[in-house]
Enzyme design. Structure first.
Site, short mmCIF file in Angstrom:
data_model
loop_
_atom_site.label_atom_id
_atom_site.label_comp_id
_atom_site.label_asym_id
_atom_site.label_seq_id
_atom_site.Cartn_x
_atom_site.Cartn_y
_atom_site.Cartn_z
N LYS A 29 -49.25 -20.66 -48.32
CA LYS A 29 -48.63 -20.92 -47.65
C LYS A 29 -49.65 -21.95 -46.75
O LYS A 29 -50.53 -21.98 -46.87
CB LYS A 29 -47.35 -19.88 -46.27
CG LYS A 29 -46.74 -19.62 -47.30
CD LYS A 29 -46.38 -18.19 -46.65
CE LYS A 29 -45.09 -17.17 -47.09
NZ LYS A 29 -44.60 -16.64 -46.27
N TYR A 69 -36.12 -20.12 -50.28
CA TYR A 69 -35.84 -18.99 -49.97
C TYR A 69 -33.90 -18.81 -49.49
O TYR A 69 -33.35 -18.55 -48.54
CB TYR A 69 -36.44 -19.19 -48.48
CG TYR A 69 -37.89 -18.60 -48.05
CD1 TYR A 69 -38.16 -17.49 -48.91
CD2 TYR A 69 -39.18 -19.63 -48.04
CE1 TYR A 69 -39.48 -16.96 -48.61
CE2 TYR A 69 -40.31 -19.17 -47.33
CZ TYR A 69 -40.17 -18.25 -48.10
OH TYR A 69 -42.11 -17.70 -48.40
N PHE A 77 -34.52 -16.67 -37.98
CA PHE A 77 -35.41 -17.39 -38.57
C PHE A 77 -35.55 -18.47 -39.32
O PHE A 77 -37.24 -19.10 -39.79
CB PHE A 77 -36.85 -16.08 -38.44
CG PHE A 77 -36.59 -14.66 -39.76
CD1 PHE A 77 -36.73 -16.10 -40.54
CD2 PHE A 77 -36.06 -13.61 -39.76
CE1 PHE A 77 -37.25 -14.51 -42.27
CE2 PHE A 77 -36.05 -12.79 -40.75
CZ PHE A 77 -36.69 -13.59 -42.15
N ARG A 105 -47.95 -7.89 -55.31
CA ARG A 105 -47.11 -7.57 -53.87
C ARG A 105 -48.24 -6.83 -53.35
O ARG A 105 -48.38 -6.29 -51.40
CB ARG A 105 -45.55 -6.75 -54.37
CG ARG A 105 -44.95 -7.67 -54.41
CD ARG A 105 -44.79 -8.95 -53.19
NE ARG A 105 -43.42 -8.52 -52.92
CZ ARG A 105 -42.56 -8.96 -52.28
NH1 ARG A 105 -42.44 -9.69 -51.98
NH2 ARG A 105 -42.05 -7.35 -50.52
N THR A 111 -44.55 -7.48 -45.58
CA THR A 111 -44.58 -8.31 -44.80
C THR A 111 -45.11 -9.25 -43.41
O THR A 111 -45.44 -9.78 -43.01
CB THR A 111 -42.52 -9.13 -44.36
OG1 THR A 111 -42.81 -8.07 -46.14
CG2 THR A 111 -42.91 -9.84 -44.48
N ARG A 122 -52.66 -10.15 -46.28
CA ARG A 122 -52.82 -10.28 -45.26
C ARG A 122 -53.41 -9.40 -44.19
O ARG A 122 -53.29 -9.24 -43.19
CB ARG A 122 -50.63 -10.10 -44.94
CG ARG A 122 -49.72 -11.34 -45.51
CD ARG A 122 -48.78 -10.62 -46.10
NE ARG A 122 -48.15 -11.79 -46.48
CZ ARG A 122 -46.55 -11.26 -47.29
NH1 ARG A 122 -45.57 -10.06 -47.24
NH2 ARG A 122 -45.42 -11.80 -48.06
N ASN A 132 -47.73 -16.04 -42.02
CA ASN A 132 -48.92 -15.08 -43.44
C ASN A 132 -49.06 -15.26 -44.03
O ASN A 132 -49.36 -14.49 -45.43
CB ASN A 132 -47.63 -13.08 -42.96
CG ASN A 132 -46.13 -13.36 -43.83
OD1 ASN A 132 -45.89 -15.17 -44.30
ND2 ASN A 132 -44.96 -13.53 -44.06
N HIS A 135 -47.34 -15.83 -50.57
CA HIS A 135 -46.03 -15.85 -50.32
C HIS A 135 -46.24 -15.08 -52.06
O HIS A 135 -47.17 -15.20 -53.31
CB HIS A 135 -44.89 -16.49 -50.79
CG HIS A 135 -43.49 -16.59 -51.79
ND1 HIS A 135 -42.60 -15.53 -51.13
CD2 HIS A 135 -43.30 -16.80 -53.07
CE1 HIS A 135 -42.04 -15.10 -52.22
NE2 HIS A 135 -42.87 -15.97 -53.11
N GLU A 146 -38.47 -18.77 -59.46
CA GLU A 146 -39.40 -18.94 -58.55
C GLU A 146 -40.22 -19.91 -59.50
O GLU A 146 -40.51 -20.94 -59.48
CB GLU A 146 -40.32 -18.19 -57.43
CG GLU A 146 -39.03 -17.95 -56.91
CD GLU A 146 -39.98 -16.09 -56.47
OE1 GLU A 146 -39.42 -15.64 -55.10
OE2 GLU A 146 -41.17 -16.46 -56.60
P1 IDP Z 1 -41.85 -11.59 -47.95
O1 IDP Z 1 -42.57 -12.42 -47.97
O2 IDP Z 1 -43.10 -10.41 -47.74
O3 IDP Z 1 -41.01 -11.33 -49.98
P2 IDP Z 1 -39.48 -11.96 -46.73
O4 IDP Z 1 -38.34 -11.45 -45.68
O5 IDP Z 1 -39.01 -12.57 -48.35
O6 IDP Z 1 -40.67 -11.20 -46.90
O7 IDP Z 1 -39.64 -13.37 -45.66
C1 IDP Z 1 -39.47 -14.14 -46.65
C2 IDP Z 1 -41.26 -14.94 -45.52
O8 IDP Z 1 -40.19 -14.67 -44.00
C3 IDP Z 1 -42.35 -13.63 -44.92
O9 IDP Z 1 -42.97 -13.74 -46.02
C4 IDP Z 1 -42.13 -14.31 -43.78
O10 IDP Z 1 -42.96 -15.84 -43.23
C5 IDP Z 1 -41.02 -14.53 -42.38
N1 IDP Z 1 -40.42 -13.91 -42.25
C6 IDP Z 1 -39.80 -13.21 -42.38
N2 IDP Z 1 -39.80 -12.29 -41.59
C7 IDP Z 1 -39.58 -12.32 -39.85
C8 IDP Z 1 -39.28 -12.69 -39.27
O11 IDP Z 1 -38.82 -11.29 -38.44
N3 IDP Z 1 -40.24 -13.47 -37.98
C9 IDP Z 1 -40.19 -14.48 -38.16
N4 IDP Z 1 -40.90 -15.47 -39.74
C10 IDP Z 1 -39.97 -13.87 -40.50
MG MG Z 2 -39.76 -12.36 -50.46
#
Ligand code: IDP
Ligand code: MG
Length: 169
Positions: A29, A69, A77, A105, A111, A122, A132, A135, A146
């Site tokens: 990212k 997304y 968010f 993963r 996450t 991470r 974070n 992805h 994707e």
């Molecule tokens: P992942 O990236 O581990 O698959 P997802 O739930 O798919 O997690 O969420 C996508 C991205 O959205 C996360 O990597 C993070 O950047 C962002 N995200 C997820 N939850 C939150 C939150 O509670 N606050 C802010 N950003 C979030």
């Molecule tokens: Mg995801």
């Protein structure tokens, strides 16, 4: 007869070695790119034994990121996530190898960085869920979706990795 069996076994092995292994979409990212972590993240995937099949640094814009997304569009968010993802270039990659989705993963970590074990990407490089740094596809099906979204036909290469025989039985 025995020679024919050996030849058949060898050609089957060749077929398996050259058939397409599982692929995952990994993206560094904008914060990971700006913080100079591209090399470190790529090195982890290379060291694990995965094969880099495609890579590009790009900034595809809001609509593209919203599509990537789309599943999260109802989350509070979401606008902040899209703004963050659109704040600079990302490094998009396809990594190939058996179990690349699951292992990818695990290598990324949870996450929320506070839930990510040290030793994961991470868990080693970030603190905030909203920054974070990476992805990774969460299933083979989303990986395929994707990869199609981020790469044009022909941009994902297919080649035999020189160390294949040392990574796979
Ligand atoms: P992942 O990236 O581990 O698959 P997802 O739930 O798919 O997690 O969420 C996508 C991205 O959205 C996360 O990597 C993070 O950047 C962002 N995200 C997820 N939850 C939150 C939150 O509670 N606050 C802010 N950003 C979030
Ligand atoms: Mg995801």
């Amino acid at each position: 007869m025995k020679q024919m069996q050996i030849a058949r076994k060898a050609s089957f092995k060749w077929l398996v070695e050259n058939s397409k292994r599982e692929q995952t979409f990994i993206m560094i990212k904008p914060d990971g790119v700006q913080r100079g972590l591209i090399g470190k993240i790529i090195q982890r995937f290379e060291k694990r034994g995965f094969k880099l099949s495609a890579l590009k640094v790009c900034q595809p814009g809001k609509a593209h990121l919203e599509e990537h997304y789309a599943d999260l569009s109802k989350k509070g968010f979401f606008p902040g996530l899209i703004e963050y993802m659109n704040s600079g270039p990302v490094c998009a990659m396809v990594w190939s190898g058996d179990h690349s989705v699951t292992i990818g993963r695990k290598m990324l970590g949870a996450t929320k960085p506070e839930d990510s074990a040290p030793g994961t990407i991470r868990g080693d490089f970030c603190i905030d869920v909203g920054r974070n740094i990476c992805h990774g596809s969460d299933s083979v099906e989303s990986a395929q979706k994707e990869i199609k979204l981020w790469f044009k036909e022909g941009e994902v290469t297919s080649y035999k990795h020189h160390s294949q025989g040392w990574v796979y039985e």
